[in-house]
Enzyme design. Structure first.
Site, PDB file in Angstrom:
ATOM      1  N   ASP A 100       0.749  -1.281  -0.170  1.00  0.00           N
ATOM      2  CA  ASP A 100       0.685  -0.031  -0.007  1.00  0.00           C
ATOM      3  C   ASP A 100       1.091   1.272  -0.184  1.00  0.00           C
ATOM      4  OD1 ASP A 100      -2.004   2.177   1.034  1.00  0.00           O
ATOM      5  OD2 ASP A 100      -3.366   0.916   1.203  1.00  0.00           O
ATOM      6  N   SER A 144      -7.292   4.143  -1.254  1.00  0.00           N
ATOM      7  CA  SER A 144      -6.938   2.928  -1.306  1.00  0.00           C
ATOM      8  C   SER A 144      -7.979   1.991  -1.467  1.00  0.00           C
ATOM      9  CB  SER A 144      -6.139   2.851  -0.316  1.00  0.00           C
ATOM     10  OG  SER A 144      -4.930   2.771  -0.048  1.00  0.00           O
ATOM     11  N   SER A 209      -8.277  -1.575   1.819  1.00  0.00           N
ATOM     12  CA  SER A 209      -7.337  -2.793   0.523  1.00  0.00           C
ATOM     13  C   SER A 209      -8.176  -3.694   0.218  1.00  0.00           C
ATOM     14  CB  SER A 209      -6.345  -3.432   0.907  1.00  0.00           C
ATOM     15  OG  SER A 209      -5.715  -1.326  -0.126  1.00  0.00           O
ATOM     16  N   GLU A 365      -1.680  -8.377   2.159  1.00  0.00           N
ATOM     17  CA  GLU A 365      -1.444  -6.390   1.330  1.00  0.00           C
ATOM     18  C   GLU A 365      -0.375  -5.948   3.306  1.00  0.00           C
ATOM     19  OE1 GLU A 365      -3.608  -2.055   1.894  1.00  0.00           O
ATOM     20  OE2 GLU A 365      -4.235  -3.507   3.415  1.00  0.00           O
ATOM     21  N   ASP A 370       1.791   2.712   3.567  1.00  0.00           N
ATOM     22  CA  ASP A 370       1.558   3.808   3.479  1.00  0.00           C
ATOM     23  C   ASP A 370       0.910   4.579   4.869  1.00  0.00           C
ATOM     24  OD1 ASP A 370      -0.637   5.415   2.294  1.00  0.00           O
ATOM     25  OD2 ASP A 370      -1.896   3.941   3.769  1.00  0.00           O
ATOM     26  N   HIS A 374       2.323   8.821   5.169  1.00  0.00           N
ATOM     27  CA  HIS A 374       1.009   9.607   5.824  1.00  0.00           C
ATOM     28  C   HIS A 374       1.632  10.132   6.638  1.00  0.00           C
ATOM     29  CE1 HIS A 374      -2.319   8.622   2.879  1.00  0.00           C
ATOM     30  NE2 HIS A 374      -2.395   7.996   3.652  1.00  0.00           N
ATOM     31  N   ASP A 411      -1.011  -0.123  -4.679  1.00  0.00           N
ATOM     32  CA  ASP A 411      -2.139   0.691  -5.029  1.00  0.00           C
ATOM     33  C   ASP A 411      -2.287   2.000  -5.715  1.00  0.00           C
ATOM     34  OD1 ASP A 411      -2.345   1.526  -2.563  1.00  0.00           O
ATOM     35  OD2 ASP A 411      -3.271   1.772  -1.796  1.00  0.00           O
ATOM     36  N   HIS A 412      -1.351   2.886  -5.315  1.00  0.00           N
ATOM     37  CA  HIS A 412      -0.804   3.961  -5.492  1.00  0.00           C
ATOM     38  C   HIS A 412       0.187   4.348  -4.762  1.00  0.00           C
ATOM     39  CE1 HIS A 412      -1.792   5.194  -1.346  1.00  0.00           C
ATOM     40  NE2 HIS A 412      -2.649   4.059  -1.052  1.00  0.00           N
ATOM     41  N   HIS A 490      -1.639  10.839  -1.227  1.00  0.00           N
ATOM     42  CA  HIS A 490      -1.154  10.600  -1.936  1.00  0.00           C
ATOM     43  C   HIS A 490      -0.604  11.132  -3.117  1.00  0.00           C
ATOM     44  CE1 HIS A 490      -4.081   6.584  -0.611  1.00  0.00           C
ATOM     45  NE2 HIS A 490      -3.446   7.034   0.511  1.00  0.00           N
TER      46      HIS A 490
END
Length: 536
Positions: A100, A144, A209, A365, A370, A374, A411-412, A490
């Site tokens: 992620d 996500s 996710s 995952e 992620d 963040h 995912d990004h 993101h």
């Protein structure tokens, strides 16, 4: 005599020209040639004054010879040429790994973090790779949820919606309930073919996710009935995500569910094994309901690393593991020692799934990459990526490339950048050792376009704080951000896709993210699209 005079004249001219050039040279600031630790290396404009590049890196004896690099390149060439022997077997098993927020920059920095620029993560060794375009149906930069709908369901969706088409706007409860708006995931495709299915994650099992496998929701935040109400939804009309996992047609048939998030399955007046409260307000204990639903099956519910280790996957048909009240801890946190690692969860999941002669589909995952980004906590993001790589390596070593397709993607992306001209082997979590800013202060090799790292690095005058006076190796250290935000966003750039096993070659190139499940369907002969089994 004439020759000697000529040589002297030329030599003098050369010395004179050299001196003139030396006097004029002022190196381009975009290409610095002195390390920041030397005194007086910049003028009032911040440009490097003079000198060559004395950055300190002790190369191995082999690397000083051109033959070393030539031989390496020739070995790579031979591996590339062997790709002409394509694996066109049907993929009996499929494992989809998603890091992620694992951007290209994250992968690069994680290699350095793991031991050096020349290192390879497990998926770097996969023979085929491509790039995936991650935008949502209605936004340039994905979250996500819409991305999960794409890479798990094969359809682009609106930002923050799960398992539904772009006909469903964010928060539209009634539109969510129309089955014509539902997107079938690869888990549903696999279950139609009597394959075993499951997922493991380091986030809450109701997070966006994994929820893309089994839920249809107009808002990714509707993880339990309280959250649904708080976001303006109606739990009497729309079903929260945790309930869909336990009672939905896909969720109730999942053979493996592992991750965090006990709170969404317990009532607010109940506490879990760690003494933490649940967040449901409907009086329902979904964990008890899962146990009751599978009472006629060989099923196990586990809450600790020790309990998971005691599970005999060869005899268990359904495994439900919730190891934290919320997300599982970062690997660097002390609490993580009490929790199963991602690799351990993957291993146990394979124990359960691989018994099925018809094959299996497993979604994995690495979700806390992620979360580290963040918070602009690069140390945590990179460490989670390395842990993710370990799980990939375990899965590839344990399975056969002849019948098991493994895809690794993200995912990004995120806004973290790796910048400057640091020497080989420079600390990836430290300062750039080749250049300073116009303010005569060092800057970090890693930084973010936005996020909480802005205020941390601003002093009382509005200038930058000196990184040499900060502990950059603290796992919670927030790396510099250009724009102040409570959380970093993101990124919209393409993300990598790596593939190994049957039909892995069709994952090369640059393509839309929602192509991925269609390619999986083709390789494994599941879903309603083209199948390798029947394609002449």
């Amino acid at each position: 005599m004439y020759g000697v005079v000529s040589i002297l004249v030329l030599l003098c001219a050369s010395i004179s020209q050299s001196a003139t050039v030396s006097h004029r040279v002022e190196y381009d600031p975009m290409h610095p040639q002195l390390p920041i630790m030397n005194d007086g290396i910049v003028n009032e404009n911040g440009r490097v004054r003079r000198g060559a590049l004395p950055l300190k890196f002790i190369a191995s004896e082999m690397e000083t010879h051109g033959e070393y690099w030539t031989n390496m390149a020739q070995n790579i060439l031979q591996m590339q040429l062997r790709k002409n022997h394509l694996n066109k077997n049907m993929a009996r098993n499929v494992i989809l790994f998603v890091g992620d927020g694992m951007s290209v920059a994250t992968v690069t920095a994680s290699r350095v973090y793991s031991g050096g620029e020349e290192q390879q993560l497990a998926f770097d060794k996969f023979p085929y790779s491509g790039l995936s375009k991650t935008y949502c149906a209605n936004t340039q930069v994905a979250d996500s949820a819409c991305s999960a709908t794409a890479y798990l369901g094969g359809v682009k969706a609106n930002y923050a919606t799960l398992g539904v088409t772009a006909s469903v706007a964010l928060g539209d409860c009634s539109a969510e309930n129309r089955t014509t708006n539902h997107v079938a995931s690869i888990a549903e495709w696999a279950q139609r073919n009597q394959m075993s299915t499951g997922f493991v994650t380091t986030t809450e099992v109701t997070n966006a996710s994994p929820a893309g496998l089994y839920s249809h929701s107009a808002n990714r935040n509707w993880e339990d009935d309280r959250q649904l109400l708080a976001d303006g939804g109606n739990p009497d009309v729309c079903t929260d995500i945790a309930r869909q996992l336990i009672h939905g047609k896909i969720g109730e048939r999942l053979n493996v569910i592992m991750g965090g998030g006990r709170r969404h399955f317990l009532n607010e007046w109940e506490t879990d094994v760690d003494g933490l409260p649940g967040t449901r307000g409907d009086g329902v204990n979904l964990i008890k309901q899962w146990k009751r639903h599978h009472r006629k099956h060989v099923a196990r519910y586990v809450e600790s690393r020790e309990e998971l280790q005691q599970v005999n996957g060869a005899t268990v048909d359904y495994l439900f593991g919730l190891f934290s009240n919320e997300h599982m801890p970062f690997h660097l946190e002390e609490e993580a020692n009490k929790k199963p690692t991602l690799t351990e969860m993957v291993s146990k999941a394979l124990d359960v799934l691989e018994k099925n002669d018809k094959g299996y589909l497993l979604f994995v995952e690495g979700g806390r990459i992620d979360h580290g980004h963040h918070k602009t906590q690069a140390a945590r993001a990179l460490d989670e990526t390395v842990e993710f790589s370990k799980a990939v390596e375990h899965a590839r070593l344990r399975t056969s490339e002849k019948d098991t397709l493994i895809i690794v993607t993200a995912d990004h992306s995120h806004t973290m950048a790796m910048a400057g001209y640091s020497s080989r082997g420079n600390d990836i979590l430290g300062i750039n050792n080749a250049q300073i800013g116009l303010d005569r202060l060092p800057y970090a090799t890693l930084s973010y376009a936005n996020g909480p790292g802005y205020e941390v690095h601003a002093d009382e005058t509005g200038g930058r704080r000196n990184l040499l006076k900060l502990n950059m190796h603290k796992q919670t250290f927030e790396f510099p951000s250009t724009i102040p935000l409570a959380e970093e966003t993101h990124g919209g750039d393409d993300v990598p896709v790596y593939a190994s096993g049957p039909w892995a070659h069709i994952f090369t190139g640059t393509y839309e993210q929602h192509f991925i499940p269609h390619a999986i369907g083709y390789a494994a002969c599941i879903g309603d699209g083209l199948h390798s089994c029947t394609d002449e």
